[in-house]
Design a protein around this motif. Structure first.
Motif, PDB file in Angstrom:
ATOM      1  N   GLU A  52       0.832  -1.207   0.000  1.00  0.00           N
ATOM      2  CA  GLU A  52       0.000   0.000   0.000  1.00  0.00           C
ATOM      3  C   GLU A  52       0.869   1.262   0.000  1.00  0.00           C
ATOM      4  OE1 GLU A  52      -0.343  -2.461   2.343  1.00  0.00           O
ATOM      5  OE2 GLU A  52      -2.172  -3.405   1.607  1.00  0.00           O
ATOM      6  N   LEU A  55       2.717   1.585  -3.432  1.00  0.00           N
ATOM      7  CA  LEU A  55       1.839   2.079  -4.489  1.00  0.00           C
ATOM      8  C   LEU A  55       1.589   3.574  -4.335  1.00  0.00           C
ATOM      9  CD1 LEU A  55       0.092   1.541  -6.943  1.00  0.00           C
ATOM     10  CD2 LEU A  55      -1.769   0.905  -5.403  1.00  0.00           C
ATOM     11  N   GLU A  56       1.374   4.018  -3.116  1.00  0.00           N
ATOM     12  CA  GLU A  56       1.156   5.447  -2.881  1.00  0.00           C
ATOM     13  C   GLU A  56       2.392   6.266  -3.272  1.00  0.00           C
ATOM     14  OE1 GLU A  56      -0.122   8.490   0.663  1.00  0.00           O
ATOM     15  OE2 GLU A  56      -0.874   6.434   0.695  1.00  0.00           O
ATOM     16  N   ILE A  58       4.644   5.507  -5.552  1.00  0.00           N
ATOM     17  CA  ILE A  58       4.731   5.527  -7.014  1.00  0.00           C
ATOM     18  C   ILE A  58       3.703   6.499  -7.597  1.00  0.00           C
ATOM     19  CG2 ILE A  58       4.313   4.145  -9.087  1.00  0.00           C
ATOM     20  CD1 ILE A  58       5.595   1.783  -7.549  1.00  0.00           C
ATOM     21  N   LEU A  59       2.486   6.473  -7.078  1.00  0.00           N
ATOM     22  CA  LEU A  59       1.450   7.385  -7.581  1.00  0.00           C
ATOM     23  C   LEU A  59       1.823   8.843  -7.344  1.00  0.00           C
ATOM     24  CD1 LEU A  59      -1.821   5.513  -6.590  1.00  0.00           C
ATOM     25  CD2 LEU A  59      -0.907   5.881  -8.879  1.00  0.00           C
ATOM     26  N   ARG A  60       2.335   9.150  -6.172  1.00  0.00           N
ATOM     27  CA  ARG A  60       2.752  10.539  -5.877  1.00  0.00           C
ATOM     28  C   ARG A  60       3.845  10.995  -6.828  1.00  0.00           C
ATOM     29  NH1 ARG A  60       3.484  10.915   0.592  1.00  0.00           N
ATOM     30  NH2 ARG A  60       1.440  10.118   1.132  1.00  0.00           N
ATOM     31  N   ARG A  61       4.822  10.112  -7.074  1.00  0.00           N
ATOM     32  CA  ARG A  61       5.910  10.467  -7.986  1.00  0.00           C
ATOM     33  C   ARG A  61       5.387  10.730  -9.387  1.00  0.00           C
ATOM     34  NH1 ARG A  61       9.624   7.063  -5.449  1.00  0.00           N
ATOM     35  NH2 ARG A  61       8.595   5.326  -6.445  1.00  0.00           N
ATOM     36  N   GLN A  62       4.474   9.886  -9.844  1.00  0.00           N
ATOM     37  CA  GLN A  62       3.938  10.062 -11.189  1.00  0.00           C
ATOM     38  C   GLN A  62       3.069  11.309 -11.283  1.00  0.00           C
ATOM     39  OE1 GLN A  62       2.456   6.595 -13.119  1.00  0.00           O
ATOM     40  NE2 GLN A  62       4.501   5.726 -13.154  1.00  0.00           N
ATOM     41  N   GLU A  63       2.317  11.606 -10.238  1.00  0.00           N
ATOM     42  CA  GLU A  63       1.508  12.835 -10.228  1.00  0.00           C
ATOM     43  C   GLU A  63       2.406  14.060 -10.250  1.00  0.00           C
ATOM     44  OE1 GLU A  63      -0.831  12.261  -6.698  1.00  0.00           O
ATOM     45  OE2 GLU A  63      -2.415  11.196  -7.775  1.00  0.00           O
ATOM     46  N   ASP A  65       5.449  14.210 -11.521  1.00  0.00           N
ATOM     47  CA  ASP A  65       6.004  14.254 -12.882  1.00  0.00           C
ATOM     48  C   ASP A  65       5.007  14.876 -13.858  1.00  0.00           C
ATOM     49  OD1 ASP A  65       8.548  13.269 -12.579  1.00  0.00           O
ATOM     50  OD2 ASP A  65       8.077  11.253 -13.336  1.00  0.00           O
TER      51      ASP A  65
END
Length: 71
Positions: A52, A55-56, A58-63, A65
């Motif tokens: 969990e 995943l959070e 990775i999502l923060r990094r992609q957001e 970017d």
């Protein structure tokens, strides 16, 4: 690593049928992604971040970017 946190390169390589060099490269990549961290129990060891949390991250990094690209 979540189920067998005590395993090292040899055990992981044997289980995955991969040479230790490939396992080491994969572990280095997971450290770069902050999906593995230093173990508090084992000097020089690694431990997996919970799925969990990983995943959070990775999502923060992609957001972040995506936001930078949109500016």
């Amino acid at each position: 690593m979540l189920y067998e946190p005590s395993w090292g390169l040899a055990e992981l390589g044997a289980r995955l049928a991969l040479p230790e060099a490939r396992v080491r490269d994969a572990l280095d990549r997971l450290v770069d992604l902050n999906l593995l961290t230093s173990s508090r129990e084992s000097s020089g060891g690694l431990r997996a971040v919970s799925p969990e949390v990983g995943l959070e991250l990775i999502l923060r990094r992609q957001e972040a970017d995506l936001a930078r690209r949109q500016q």
